[in-house]
Design a protein around this motif. Structure first.
Motif, PDB file in Angstrom:
ATOM      1  N   MET A  83      -5.692   5.898   2.269  1.00 30.51           N
ATOM      2  CA  MET A  83      -4.332   6.256   1.831  1.00 30.51           C
ATOM      3  C   MET A  83      -4.275   6.465   0.318  1.00 30.51           C
ATOM      4  N   SER A  84      -5.075   5.696  -0.435  1.00 33.25           N
ATOM      5  CA  SER A  84      -5.034   5.813  -1.902  1.00 33.25           C
ATOM      6  C   SER A  84      -5.544   7.162  -2.398  1.00 33.25           C
ATOM      7  N   LEU A  85      -6.231   7.893  -1.532  1.00 29.56           N
ATOM      8  CA  LEU A  85      -6.680   9.229  -1.910  1.00 29.56           C
ATOM      9  C   LEU A  85      -5.515  10.217  -1.953  1.00 29.56           C
ATOM     10  N   PHE A  86      -4.430   9.867  -1.265  1.00 31.97           N
ATOM     11  CA  PHE A  86      -3.290  10.772  -1.162  1.00 31.97           C
ATOM     12  C   PHE A  86      -2.022  10.228  -1.822  1.00 31.97           C
ATOM     13  N   PHE A  87      -1.944   8.911  -1.984  1.00 30.64           N
ATOM     14  CA  PHE A  87      -0.772   8.267  -2.582  1.00 30.64           C
ATOM     15  C   PHE A  87      -1.215   7.297  -3.654  1.00 30.64           C
ATOM     16  N   SER A  88      -0.541   7.327  -4.787  1.00 29.03           N
ATOM     17  CA  SER A  88      -0.877   6.416  -5.879  1.00 29.03           C
ATOM     18  C   SER A  88      -0.025   5.151  -5.777  1.00 29.03           C
ATOM     19  N   MET A  89      -0.683   4.033  -5.485  1.00 29.70           N
ATOM     20  CA  MET A  89       0.026   2.765  -5.415  1.00 29.70           C
ATOM     21  C   MET A  89       0.623   2.425  -6.775  1.00 29.70           C
ATOM     22  N   ASP A  90      -0.088   2.749  -7.842  1.00 32.52           N
ATOM     23  CA  ASP A  90       0.424   2.478  -9.184  1.00 32.52           C
ATOM     24  C   ASP A  90       1.744   3.203  -9.424  1.00 32.52           C
ATOM     25  N   GLN A  91       1.814   4.463  -9.015  1.00 27.23           N
ATOM     26  CA  GLN A  91       3.057   5.212  -9.210  1.00 27.23           C
ATOM     27  C   GLN A  91       4.173   4.703  -8.312  1.00 27.23           C
ATOM     28  N   GLY A 101     -16.288  13.778   4.868  1.00 29.32           N
ATOM     29  CA  GLY A 101     -16.348  13.708   3.411  1.00 29.32           C
ATOM     30  C   GLY A 101     -15.255  12.819   2.838  1.00 29.32           C
ATOM     31  N   VAL A 102     -14.036  12.952   3.364  1.00 33.64           N
ATOM     32  CA  VAL A 102     -12.918  12.110   2.904  1.00 33.64           C
ATOM     33  C   VAL A 102     -13.217  10.641   3.197  1.00 33.64           C
ATOM     34  N   LEU A 103     -13.697  10.348   4.403  1.00 30.81           N
ATOM     35  CA  LEU A 103     -13.984   8.963   4.780  1.00 30.81           C
ATOM     36  C   LEU A 103     -15.121   8.369   3.952  1.00 30.81           C
ATOM     37  N   ILE A 104     -16.137   9.146   3.695  1.00 26.40           N
ATOM     38  CA  ILE A 104     -17.251   8.669   2.864  1.00 26.40           C
ATOM     39  C   ILE A 104     -16.768   8.419   1.436  1.00 26.40           C
ATOM     40  N   TYR A 105     -15.987   9.352   0.909  1.00 25.79           N
ATOM     41  CA  TYR A 105     -15.468   9.162  -0.454  1.00 25.79           C
ATOM     42  C   TYR A 105     -14.561   7.930  -0.518  1.00 25.79           C
ATOM     43  N   ALA A 106     -13.722   7.737   0.478  1.00 25.89           N
ATOM     44  CA  ALA A 106     -12.828   6.574   0.503  1.00 25.89           C
ATOM     45  C   ALA A 106     -13.630   5.275   0.491  1.00 25.89           C
ATOM     46  N   ILE A 112       0.810  -7.141  -9.429  1.00 23.41           N
ATOM     47  CA  ILE A 112       0.482  -7.402  -8.033  1.00 23.41           C
ATOM     48  C   ILE A 112      -0.973  -6.998  -7.853  1.00 23.41           C
ATOM     49  N   PHE A 113      -1.707  -7.815  -7.103  1.00 23.45           N
ATOM     50  CA  PHE A 113      -3.108  -7.504  -6.860  1.00 23.45           C
ATOM     51  C   PHE A 113      -3.533  -8.066  -5.520  1.00 23.45           C
ATOM     52  N   GLY A 114      -4.596  -7.495  -5.002  1.00 23.68           N
ATOM     53  CA  GLY A 114      -5.087  -7.962  -3.717  1.00 23.68           C
ATOM     54  C   GLY A 114      -6.212  -7.085  -3.197  1.00 23.68           C
ATOM     55  N   PRO A 115      -6.624  -7.359  -1.969  1.00 25.79           N
ATOM     56  CA  PRO A 115      -7.726  -6.599  -1.374  1.00 25.79           C
ATOM     57  C   PRO A 115      -7.284  -5.193  -1.001  1.00 25.79           C
ATOM     58  N   MET A 116      -8.259  -4.309  -0.951  1.00 19.74           N
ATOM     59  CA  MET A 116      -8.015  -2.915  -0.575  1.00 19.74           C
ATOM     60  C   MET A 116      -8.844  -2.619   0.670  1.00 19.74           C
ATOM     61  N   PRO A 117      -8.260  -2.863   1.867  1.00 17.85           N
ATOM     62  CA  PRO A 117      -8.999  -2.565   3.094  1.00 17.85           C
ATOM     63  C   PRO A 117      -9.283  -1.063   3.220  1.00 17.85           C
ATOM     64  N   PHE A 118     -10.170  -0.718   4.131  1.00 13.16           N
ATOM     65  CA  PHE A 118     -10.591   0.680   4.258  1.00 13.16           C
ATOM     66  C   PHE A 118      -9.417   1.633   4.473  1.00 13.16           C
ATOM     67  N   ALA A 119      -8.463   1.269   5.336  1.00 18.67           N
ATOM     68  CA  ALA A 119      -7.310   2.154   5.594  1.00 18.67           C
ATOM     69  C   ALA A 119      -6.528   2.389   4.301  1.00 18.67           C
ATOM     70  N   SER A 120      -6.404   1.362   3.465  1.00 20.55           N
ATOM     71  CA  SER A 120      -5.706   1.516   2.188  1.00 20.55           C
ATOM     72  C   SER A 120      -6.496   2.398   1.228  1.00 20.55           C
ATOM     73  N   THR A 159     -16.174   4.619  -1.084  1.00 21.94           N
ATOM     74  CA  THR A 159     -16.680   4.321  -2.429  1.00 21.94           C
ATOM     75  C   THR A 159     -15.595   3.774  -3.360  1.00 21.94           C
ATOM     76  N   ARG A 160     -14.339   3.754  -2.897  1.00 22.87           N
ATOM     77  CA  ARG A 160     -13.227   3.281  -3.727  1.00 22.87           C
ATOM     78  C   ARG A 160     -13.328   1.765  -3.919  1.00 22.87           C
ATOM     79  N   PRO A 161     -12.655   1.222  -4.957  1.00 27.53           N
ATOM     80  CA  PRO A 161     -12.720  -0.224  -5.215  1.00 27.53           C
ATOM     81  C   PRO A 161     -12.207  -1.048  -4.027  1.00 27.53           C
ATOM     82  N   ASP A 162     -12.705  -2.274  -3.923  1.00 27.68           N
ATOM     83  CA  ASP A 162     -12.334  -3.168  -2.833  1.00 27.68           C
ATOM     84  C   ASP A 162     -11.045  -3.945  -3.116  1.00 27.68           C
ATOM     85  N   SER A 163     -10.480  -3.752  -4.303  1.00 25.51           N
ATOM     86  CA  SER A 163      -9.230  -4.431  -4.645  1.00 25.51           C
ATOM     87  C   SER A 163      -8.383  -3.509  -5.515  1.00 25.51           C
TER      88      SER A 163
END
Length: 179
Positions: A148-156, A15-20, A137-145, A22-26
């Protein structure tokens, strides 16, 4: 009982992997500040990679960081490489666009602790007596990122550093501005 626990665990991970997926690609993180200094003065502090030691928040995170400046330190083609502790990692940045008093684009290549290739951008606008600086700062969001974004906020995480850096830039630019 163990089969049920394992089944639930596998379903949760799936479920976590499937939800991840669906996250944006950047991604994009940005912060802005108003500085009471002319745009050309503020631009000079950003456009000269040698001046970053005076205001960049990452300089204070590892005072023992090894820094290497390229033959050119200002404007397009200027290069800054660093190799530090776990707080700053290792990487390289190069100014790829420099439009006087309005925009600087930087190619960021992080090598450690994780490899990433992003773009940093500083835009300056002078709507009145102040110079409005936006650091992004902007860039691509690979699958591993994405995972990780489900648990850590890059913005914060990055946003706080940008706020400190912009405050340092403001203090430096306003201190060195002559009325």
């Amino acid at each position: 009982m163990i089969k049920i626990i394992l089944g639930v665990l596998v379903a949760a991970i799936a479920g976590v992997l499937i939800y991840a997926a669906t996250r944006p690609d950047s991604f994009r993180v940005e912060r802005s500040i108003a500085i009471q200094s002319p745009p050309d003065k503020v631009f000079g502090l950003i456009n000269d990679l040698g001046a970053w030691q005076a205001w960049s928040p990452y300089e204070a995170k590892d005072p023992n960081m090894k820094r290497t400046l390229g033959a050119t330190t200002r404007g397009q083609g200027a290069v800054y490489e660093w190799d530090g502790d776990r707080n700053v990692g290792q990487g390289r940045m190069e100014i790829i666009e420099s439009v006087p008093s309005s925009r600087i684009a930087i190619k960021l290549d992080f090598l450690k602790p994780f490899e990433a290739h992003n773009t940093a951008e500083f835009t300056l606008a002078s709507p009145g007596d102040d110079t409005r600086v936006t650091w992004a700062i902007f860039g691509p969001m690979p699958f591993a990122s994405k995972v990780m974004s489900l648990f850590f906020s890059m913005d914060q995480m990055i946003g706080k550093d940008f706020e400190v850096g912009l405050a340092n830039l403001k203090a430096l630019a306003e201190k060195t501005t002559t009325p």
